[in-house]
Design an enzyme around this catalytic site. Structure first.
Site, PDB file in Angstrom:
ATOM      1  N   ASP A 146      55.670  60.875 105.418  1.00 44.55           N
ATOM      2  CA  ASP A 146      56.648  60.048 104.686  1.00 44.55           C
ATOM      3  C   ASP A 146      57.051  58.900 105.715  1.00 44.55           C
ATOM      4  OD1 ASP A 146      56.271  61.415 102.663  1.00 44.55           O
ATOM      5  OD2 ASP A 146      58.467  62.109 102.171  1.00 44.55           O
ATOM      6  N   LYS A 169      53.366  62.149  96.958  1.00 48.21           N
ATOM      7  CA  LYS A 169      54.041  63.466  96.317  1.00 48.21           C
ATOM      8  C   LYS A 169      55.217  62.993  96.048  1.00 48.21           C
ATOM      9  CE  LYS A 169      56.349  64.259 100.973  1.00 48.21           C
ATOM     10  NZ  LYS A 169      57.652  63.842 100.586  1.00 48.21           N
ATOM     11  N   CYS A 175      62.098  66.068 103.875  1.00 45.34           N
ATOM     12  CA  CYS A 175      61.000  66.148 103.517  1.00 45.34           C
ATOM     13  C   CYS A 175      60.152  66.734 104.488  1.00 45.34           C
ATOM     14  CB  CYS A 175      60.220  64.795 103.257  1.00 45.34           C
ATOM     15  SG  CYS A 175      60.904  64.297 101.680  1.00 45.34           S
TER      16      CYS A 175
HETATM   17  C1  C5J Z   1      62.423  62.077 102.714  1.00 48.22           C
HETATM   18  C2  C5J Z   1      64.445  61.701 101.675  1.00 48.22           C
HETATM   19  N1  C5J Z   1      61.018  61.560 103.160  1.00 48.22           N
HETATM   20  N2  C5J Z   1      65.320  61.848 102.682  1.00 48.22           N
HETATM   21  N3  C5J Z   1      62.801  61.704 101.642  1.00 48.22           N
HETATM   22  O1  C5J Z   1      62.804  62.831 103.846  1.00 48.22           O
HETATM   23  O2  C5J Z   1      64.907  61.362 100.524  1.00 48.22           O
END
Ligand code: C5J
Length: 235
Positions: free
Chosen positions: A28, A133, A166
């Site tokens: 991400d 995702k 994540c």
């Molecule tokens: C991730 C989030 N990528 N913190 N998403 O950690 O909402």
């Protein structure tokens, strides 16, 4: 046997002839989380220090590409009609900007919008696997496990954001599926430094209950030693 200096003990690497069984997972690293004006900032987080890991992840990416080891990117995002976004996820928080709302980088956390893109410094190359995702974990509602099986990957090296959300969720999912998981501590970041430290401690506790933790320098040195033969021939 080649191993990476890691905690709680050295992380064994697969033998040289199975070198492509080690994959880099970049979780991400999207504009929505890392740049001002995205989802992360909408939730009230200071996003600037997440940008500090970009050069480290870029260095790891370069090494994996040079050694012809697989690279997998994930992006958290939803279909434009939000049919894969549980109402509870959309309702969560007291932000005025919610998933699907128009923001400075397009609709927040919606696939195909500028904010959903991976930051330009880490842009995937043709042929590299990008997993979209809808959840926090990379295995939930995706075909990642099937892709890893096809590639023959057994060892996953985790980087990206955010460490305790994540990254950790994906690492726990991978651990439950039998992958040998290694977190690169300076290749991951959280909006909350204490959460990053706590996650790294949790993962390696109880003899590596979720996996191992190392640094980018240690990993790169070990990969270069173990898989030198994979490297591209000089042109
Ligand atoms: C991730 C989030 N990528 N913190 N998403 O950690 O909402």
């Amino acid at each position: 046997m080649n191993a990476v200096i890691a905690s709680p003990y050295p992380y064994p690497l697969p033998a040289k002839d199975s070198g492509n069984h080690v994959a880099l997972v970049i979780i991400d690293m999207q504009r929505d989380f890392v740049e001002p004006g995205g989802f992360g900032a909408a939730l009230g987080n200071k996003v600037e220090h997440l940008q500090n890991i970009v050069p480290t992840v870029a260095r790891l990416l370069k090494t994996f590409r040079e050694l012809r080891l697989p690279v997998i990117y994930t992006r958290e995002g939803h279909r434009p009609d939000l049919s894969d976004c549980p109402p509870a996820k959309r309702r969560r928080g007291d932000s005025t900007l919610r998933i699907g709302d128009p923001g400075p980088m397009g609709r927040i956390l919606v696939s195909g919008e500028p904010g959903n893109d991976i930051v330009p410094e880490l842009r995937p190359e043709a042929g590299e696997l990008v997993i979209d995702k809808p959840g926090k974990g990379a295995f939930y509602a995706t075909n990642l496990q099937e892709h890893l099986k096809t590639l023959g990957v057994t060892h996953l090296i985790f980087t990206g954001v955010t460490t305790e959300v994540c990254v950790q969720t994906s690492m726990r999912e991978a651990n439950d599926r039998g992958f040998e998981c290694l977190l690169v501590e300076d290749g991951t970041e959280s909006y909350f430094p204490g959460f990053k430290q706590a996650t790294a401690r949790m993962i390696q506790s109880q003899g590596g209950i979720v996996g191992w933790v190392t640094t980018a320098d240690r990993l790169i040195a070990s990969l270069r030693r173990a898989y030198a033969g994979n490297a591209h021939e000089p042109e």
